[in-house]
Design an enzyme around this catalytic site. Structure first.
Site, mmCIF file in Angstrom:
data_model
loop_
_atom_site.group_PDB
_atom_site.id
_atom_site.type_symbol
_atom_site.label_atom_id
_atom_site.label_comp_id
_atom_site.label_asym_id
_atom_site.label_seq_id
_atom_site.Cartn_x
_atom_site.Cartn_y
_atom_site.Cartn_z
ATOM 1 N N CYS A 1 4.340 -1.380 8.333
ATOM 2 C CA CYS A 1 3.912 -1.659 6.954
ATOM 3 C C CYS A 1 2.431 -2.024 6.891
ATOM 4 C CB CYS A 1 4.758 -2.773 6.353
ATOM 5 S SG CYS A 1 4.807 -4.268 7.363
ATOM 6 N N GLN B 1 7.310 -1.612 -0.566
ATOM 7 C CA GLN B 1 6.935 -1.048 0.736
ATOM 8 C C GLN B 1 7.951 0.009 1.183
ATOM 9 O OE1 GLN B 1 4.168 -1.879 2.932
ATOM 10 N NE2 GLN B 1 4.912 -0.040 3.951
ATOM 11 N N ARG C 1 1.811 3.791 -0.524
ATOM 12 C CA ARG C 1 2.036 2.597 -1.343
ATOM 13 C C ARG C 1 1.564 2.875 -2.775
ATOM 14 N NH1 ARG C 1 2.388 -2.353 0.615
ATOM 15 N NH2 ARG C 1 3.390 -2.666 -1.386
ATOM 16 N N ARG D 1 3.770 -11.714 -5.718
ATOM 17 C CA ARG D 1 3.949 -11.860 -4.262
ATOM 18 C C ARG D 1 3.927 -13.342 -3.929
ATOM 19 N NH1 ARG D 1 0.856 -9.208 0.877
ATOM 20 N NH2 ARG D 1 2.280 -7.548 0.250
ATOM 21 N N HIS E 1 10.760 -6.753 0.525
ATOM 22 C CA HIS E 1 9.484 -6.085 0.233
ATOM 23 C C HIS E 1 9.805 -4.668 -0.263
ATOM 24 C CE1 HIS E 1 5.347 -5.379 0.082
ATOM 25 N NE2 HIS E 1 5.027 -5.299 1.356
ATOM 26 N N ASP F 1 6.896 -4.617 12.772
ATOM 27 C CA ASP F 1 6.116 -5.476 11.870
ATOM 28 C C ASP F 1 5.662 -6.670 12.701
ATOM 29 O OD1 ASP F 1 5.057 -6.740 9.627
ATOM 30 O OD2 ASP F 1 7.003 -7.313 8.780
HETATM 31 N N1 NVA Z 1 6.477 -9.412 7.408
HETATM 32 C C1 NVA Z 1 5.108 -9.374 6.960
HETATM 33 C C2 NVA Z 1 4.893 -8.205 6.063
HETATM 34 C C3 NVA Z 1 3.487 -8.039 5.558
HETATM 35 C C4 NVA Z 1 3.323 -6.847 4.671
HETATM 36 C C5 NVA Z 1 4.765 -10.689 6.274
HETATM 37 O O1 NVA Z 1 5.543 -11.136 5.425
HETATM 38 O O2 NVA Z 1 3.722 -11.278 6.593
HETATM 39 N N1 CP Z 2 2.047 -3.737 3.661
HETATM 40 C C1 CP Z 2 1.556 -4.673 2.823
HETATM 41 O O1 CP Z 2 2.241 -5.202 1.955
HETATM 42 O O2 CP Z 2 0.246 -4.944 3.012
HETATM 43 P P1 CP Z 2 -0.598 -6.095 2.289
HETATM 44 O O3 CP Z 2 -0.101 -7.413 2.834
HETATM 45 O O4 CP Z 2 -2.023 -5.813 2.666
HETATM 46 O O5 CP Z 2 -0.371 -6.003 0.814
#
Ligand code: NVA
Ligand code: CP
Length: 329
Positions: free
Chosen positions: A273, A138, A317, A108, A135, A232
């Site tokens: 998410c 997800q 998930r 990540r 992602h 989101d």
């Molecule tokens: N769009 C958000 C998703 C988190 C799971 C981010 O990248 O912070």
């Molecule tokens: N939805 C998601 O990816 O959550 P986290 O950022 O907690 O991993």
């Protein structure tokens, strides 16, 4: 034709055929049902997986850990800030080293190129646990949830994503919709319209499945007939400096009970998410409120309503990541 994705990386759903996506969802349903019987077959016994995190996480990290451990794999968590990767050692060299120890690598971070480089140089499957533009794990959980919660197949569903329509979730859902034949609408301000080159790629994939991919700033046009509303955060990880402008642009796109009513579907489901700003119980939401910015992308009323399936998504998930590991390792 039989589907076999052993040894494959999972960098984006755009790399997968509709049949391969179907296979991953079917395996997810099966493994979820199997867990309910209390049976574990240790399908990943003897495997080692490393989880690399350059951004924070609750769900993705824990889902990978639990999924791997339940099937007998061993997991190492590596916060990239405390490793040599990219600082004292090139990405290529780190990938080659990790590939010697591990059977699979989750990453990540910010740039999609990093997961691509890890996959190119490590020689083992690499899983995209979120980048700035995608992602995909997800989306597997989201689509499993939709199949459980909406009484129609994915290719007959209409999913409306409201808010920051050029963020990683909007893109990832678009890719998933294109592969499953869904009707996907990105509802948000023109200033945040998705990148045209990405839209072209998505529409090319959509033409092969009958999916419809729309972009609009008009809620009255987007919402009627929706089976699912998704939102989101308005500023993704690393974008905090944009909060003031995003609040200005996105406040009209907050998901409220009025948005739910506009779908004209009493059974519409609400997805997110997570993590979500739906009240002021977080440090960030409170601090921003004190600065005059209400960053809630969804009201608490919708988040806690009977329409909301966000915690089913969160649970899924784990089941979908387990399916991904079992299918590829
Ligand atoms: N769009 C958000 C998703 C988190 C799971 C981010 O990248 O912070
Ligand atoms: N939805 C998601 O990816 O959550 P986290 O950022 O907690 O991993």
């Amino acid at each position: 034709m039989a589907v076999n994705i052993k040894g494959r990386s999972f960098l984006t759903l755009m790399d997968f055929t509709p049949a391969e996506v179907r296979y991953l969802l079917d395996l997810s349903h099966d493994l979820k049902a199997k867990k309910r019987t209390g049976r574990f077959d240790y399908l990943l016994k003897g495997k080692n997986i490393v989880l690399l995190f350059e951004k924070t996480s609750t769900r993705t990290r824990c889902a990978f850990e639990v999924a791997a451990l339940e099937e007998g794999a061993h997991v190492t968590f590596l916060d990239t800030a405390s490793s040599q990767m990219g600082k004292k050692e090139s990405l290529e060299d780190s990938a080659k080293v990790l590939g010697r120890y591990y059977d699979g690598i989750e990453y990540r971070g910010f740039h999609q190129e990093v997961v691509e480089q890890l996959a190119k140089h490590s020689g083992v499957p690499v899983y995209n646990g979120l980048t700035d533009v995608d992602h995909p794990t997800q989306v597997l959980a989201d689509f499993l949830t939709l199949e459980e919660q909406v009484a129609k197949p994915l290719h007959k569903m209409k999913l409306v994503f409201c808010g920051d329509i050029r963020n990683n979730m909007s893109y990832a859902l678009m890719f998933g919709a294109a592969k499953t034949g869904m009707h996907f609408v990105a509802l948000g301000p023109k200033e945040l319209n998705p990148d045209p080159a990405t839209l072209d790629r998505v529409r090319q994939a959509a033409s092969e499945t009958g999916a419809v991919i729309e972009v609009t700033d008009e809620a009255d046009r987007a919402l009627p007939g929706a089976d699912a509303l998704y939102t989101d955060v308005w500023a993704s990880m690393g974008e905090e400096e944009h909060i003031p402008r995003r609040v200005e642009l996105l406040t009209p796109y907050r998901v409220t009970m009025e948005s739910i009513d506009k779908t004209q579907n009493p059974d519409v489901v609400f997805l997110h998410c997570l993590p979500a700003f739906h009240d002021f119980e977080t440090k960030i939401a409170r601090e921003q409120k004190e600065r005059g910015f209400d960053i809630r992308e969804v009201t608490d009323e919708v988040f806690r309503s009977r329409h909301s399936v966000v915690f089913d998504q969160a649970e899924n998930r784990m089941h979908t990541i387990k399916a991904l590991l079992v299918a590829t390792l």
